[in-house]
Motif scaffolding. Sequence first.
Motif, short mmCIF file in Angstrom:
data_model
loop_
_atom_site.label_atom_id
_atom_site.label_comp_id
_atom_site.label_asym_id
_atom_site.label_seq_id
_atom_site.Cartn_x
_atom_site.Cartn_y
_atom_site.Cartn_z
N GLY A 154 0.70 -1.15 -0.03
CA GLY A 154 0.11 -0.02 -0.03
C GLY A 154 0.95 1.25 0.14
N LYS A 155 0.30 2.33 -0.45
CA LYS A 155 1.00 3.52 -0.48
C LYS A 155 0.39 4.37 0.67
CE LYS A 155 2.16 3.45 -5.58
NZ LYS A 155 2.24 4.04 -6.65
N ALA A 156 1.29 5.34 1.24
CA ALA A 156 0.81 6.16 1.90
C ALA A 156 -0.09 7.20 1.51
CB ALA A 156 2.13 6.91 2.90
N GLU A 157 -0.01 7.86 0.29
CA GLU A 157 -0.56 8.78 -0.54
C GLU A 157 -2.12 8.38 -0.33
OE1 GLU A 157 2.02 7.51 -1.41
OE2 GLU A 157 3.45 9.17 -1.70
N ALA A 158 -2.57 7.12 -0.43
CA ALA A 158 -3.61 6.80 -0.37
C ALA A 158 -4.60 6.83 0.86
CB ALA A 158 -3.88 5.28 -0.79
N TYR A 159 -3.94 7.41 1.76
CA TYR A 159 -4.33 7.60 3.12
C TYR A 159 -4.39 9.15 3.63
CZ TYR A 159 -4.37 2.40 3.41
OH TYR A 159 -4.28 0.98 3.44
N GLU A 160 -4.07 9.71 2.55
CA GLU A 160 -3.75 11.32 3.03
C GLU A 160 -5.04 12.03 3.10
OE1 GLU A 160 -1.45 15.28 1.05
OE2 GLU A 160 -1.64 13.44 0.11
N GLY A 161 -5.31 12.63 4.08
CA GLY A 161 -6.69 13.33 4.37
C GLY A 161 -6.81 13.79 5.79
N VAL A 162 -8.14 14.10 5.99
CA VAL A 162 -8.50 14.70 7.34
C VAL A 162 -9.26 13.57 7.90
CG1 VAL A 162 -9.64 16.41 8.58
CG2 VAL A 162 -8.34 17.07 6.49
#
Length: 1192
Positions: free
Chosen positions: A16-24
């Motif tokens: 998995g990629k960290a960018e996929a969980y970026e958010g608030v």
Amino acid sequence: MKPNSGTLVINIMNGGKAEAYEGVYQCTARNERGAAISNNIVIRPSRSPLWTKEKLEPNHVREGDSLVLHCRPPVGLPPPIIFWMDNAFQRLPQSERVSQGLNGDLYFSNVQPEDSREDYICYARFNHTQTIQQKQPISVKVFSTKPVTERQPVLLTPTGSTSTKVELRGNVLLLECIAAGLPTPVIRWIKEGGELPANRTFFENFKKTLKIIDVSEADSGNYKCIARNTLGSAHHVISVTVKAAPYWITAPRNLVLSPGEDGTLICRANGNPKPSISWLANGVPIAIAPEDPSRKVDGDTIIFSHVQERSSAVYQCNASNEYGYLLSNAFVNVLAEPPRILTPANKLYQVIADSPALLDCAYFGSPKPEIEWFKGVKGSILRGNEYVFHDNGTLEIPVAQKNSAGTYTCVARNELGKIQNEVQLEIKDPTMIIKQPEYKVIQRYGQVSFECIIKHDSTLLPTVTWLKDNDELPDDDRFLVGKDNLTIMNVTDKDDGTYTCIVNTTLDSVSASAVLTVVAAPPTPAIIYARPNPPFDLELTGQLERSIDLSWIPGDENNSPITNFVIEYEDALHEPGVWHYQTEVPGTQTTVQLKLSPYVNYSFRVIAVNKIGRSQPSEPSEQYLTKSASPDENPANVQGIGSEPDNLVITWEPLKGFQSNGPGLQYKVSWRQKDVDDEWTSVIVANVSKYIVSGTPTFVPYEIKVQALNDLGYAPEPSEVIGHSGEDLPMVAPGNVQVHVINSTLAKVHWDPVPLKTVRGHLQGYKVYYWKVQSLSRRSRRHVEKKILTFRGNKTFGMLPGLEPYSSYKLNVRVVNGKGEGPASPDKVFKTPEGVPSSPSFLKITNPTLDSLTLEWGSPTHPNGVLTSYTLKFQPINNTHELGPLVEIRIPANESSLILKNLNYSTRYKFYFNAQTSVGSGSQITEEAVTIMDEGKMAGILRPAVGAGKVQPLYPRIRNVTTAAAETYANISWEYEGPDHANFYVEYGVAGSKEDWKKEIVNGSRSFFVLKGLTPGTAYKVRVGAEGLSGFRSSEDVFETGPAMASRQVDIATQGWFIGLMCAVALLILILLIVCFIRRNKGGKYPVKEKEDAHADPEIQPMKEDDGTFGEYSDAEDHKPLKKGSRTPSDRTVKKEDSDDSLVDYGEGVNGQFNEDGSFIGQYSGKKEKEPAEGNESSEAPSPVNAMNSFV
């Protein structure tokens, strides 16, 4: 999410990629009572990008020119840390000439030939990803030109003459100025119109960076950096604005209410700009949340009225501005719970006597329970100043005594129930050091011992610890610790110091210290210890504006080491001739750096101190005048208190002379009304301590500040204080005054609080005036004595104790502020119910006959209602002190006497008498009386009781109580008939007084006693009783002490004739002894019989009337019986033949002395024959009488 948890776990270790969980992200917790939400949580992946490819040209620079090597690191998240190194990974040296800026660039104020190199490399370290990126090496080549031209400073960064900077409250403010020039410029920072904050300002990067931590709005302003060298200067002004993300003033708190109660949620925050407040209910904006009729939103406040259980919810307050937001959850819990006590049952508390005792009663319930404390199983509720009741239920006994020990019961009750809990309190004796270690001076190689004897409670286990100089004893076999002492063997110089004995128990700790001084063996002659000689040769060096170095040469210490030096100073400018304490240093130090104040003409002197004392002061040093400066501090204790309703008196403590720092000391006084958008009003006043602002509104808050200034400038910006303009008397009286009568002596009064705006001052409390109008039983008015009770704070009820039963009262209530009392409420009338009466005022038994007694009594002093009847109980007492059957008679209330008939002759009766109202019986009065014996019987023979086979003796009695009084004491004697070994006591009091009788125990079974400590010229009543014999007493006797008179007698021991007489007597005795010795050696016999016959017994002397002391007593004949039955004559003399007060009769033995205070001083003797009925004689041998009279 983790099971049974609200924790969210994001794991990208297995793909998995960290960018996929970026958010608030936001968390919501919900149950049937409501929903709470968390702050927003922002997740962003870290980034560490590479440098972009670029072709770097070599930098060719002329010697002395400035140079900037740009780093321009890639933008990462979080930002990287920048540093410059060479190819060998060695950091490049930095200095005032070469330094790295905040943006990572490398600045050269001027280049030198040694700066030529080809490996200037900028590195960026990304801590989060643990990577380091490298820029392409930069080449610098410096060429020289002769001569090198010097240049005045020019700022490399920031550019221009001004710039702006915005920083958030609480952050670190960093301001930077880097200048070019030759020679290398020096940077200095100032704040225009103010001072840099003293404790929060730091300089970095060779003073090129100004760092201020924890900035606030007060740090806003213009900051100027000045770059200066020998050719000139350059400056730049940075305008700093401090903004603020929202911060709490009052965050909402959880609220527990019971059904039908009211409450409020308050959410107050501040910031720059002012934050906006919004409310949510269970995570939903309150505007679209389900409607609740008990809820009303008023800006930053939610008001709840008459809540119900369905009103429970979680409310969120959001305060936000452009720089951030605050979110807080508050649970409004509408709960109906009976009381619960959380403190463990039968918890044991142990405290030291005379220390505070805190007994816990942690509780919970809704509505909030009321807490009451009781002592003992059936004790009454605890009240009074000796107890402190805390809001959390804790009972505090500020000074616990031995009688405070016992069982205490805590009761918690509300409208849903009641619960109680018991705790135990034990009071322990304090631990004391009854013999403390003492100061010792010991010679080297000697032995010394310190004692530490303690006294402690027997139930506590003490531990004794010895310390040397507040540290553990050295690990040395020479130190022997005993049970109550410390012994040091073979003392050396290193044993010199302070030794402390510490005694610890589980409840307290005490300590005591002593100093050990080790000295050399005394020479011959012995060493003389004295105070040291004064120091000399004082020298001042290192003179600076705020400090100076002082050195001196010590004087002779005179065989006692100098322990310390005291430095004093004189201010010849402000207080000439007055010396002040400056500091002190150890005795081994002969120089010190002293801190100085501006505008002071200093001179110094030094005093040496040793164990013996202080030396004379040294000669003063030379004078040193410090330069003037603006004040360093502002006046202290600034206050604003109005003296009249329309003024504000601003006061402060003026600065002292040396605090002025310069001439022309004045004060800038500023004020403005609080919470009103007014500008500051300021005035500059002379060196005074008060300023009055007139024309103010009544009792409004003001912001006040007082700033010192002199001819050189202002002191730092002063802090603001809050004051109030003058108070005025309250305008209205409390309303709705209600009285609830609890019992016949206690009432509770309620009132409505007055509106705060009508108080017109600091609310101090309420005063309740109440007075008795009349007694309902007597219907007679008397002088009205008003009583006042003050209830502090905003209380709306109070208890009225000490009321008289069956009476009519009036009361009113007034509000009190700092100015005085407001108007009184209308008088409220209330009546107390009936109570039980006091005991009858007296009970007298007269006219005894063979079978009857006459009883007379007086009505109770305090009937406390309408008397309904009297109750008389009586019973006989036999000769073994046992009580017979009890007879009870009810007597109408209008009677005052009664004749009891058909009683047994020569019998003692005990009577119990009390009065009744409709409420119950009052306290009883007791008395005893004896019917007369049958005169037809033989003396000493009583009529046998029915069924008895032996003759009963007359029951014990005390009679013939006589007194002989002096100014401050009285001799009391009496006759006793009854069993042996009776224990007597004497009761006395002022005649006609209603005070309780005072009781004195008589030692042994003697029949006399001396009352001491009496008041001259006062009439006293006295009676004698016996303990253990059903409590019978004698009748009362009255006597009067003599008037106070100054003694006119002369001490004969100081008279010449008396001294001569004594010398003659001593010489005569010496001659007789010599004659006796000579005759014995010659074999003669000493005529003992003739000597004894020559001494006749003296006459019994009368008792002295002037001082009440006894004269000398003697028996005229050894075997002549002493008669009983006669009383002391009225002239207070004791006749030889008929005295019954001979001390031999009192059974105290034959060796005793008697003084005016009742103690024996002489010897009493003589053989005495008992009464014929007693049947035996005394076998005691006679001894010479040696009674003495005391001189007054």
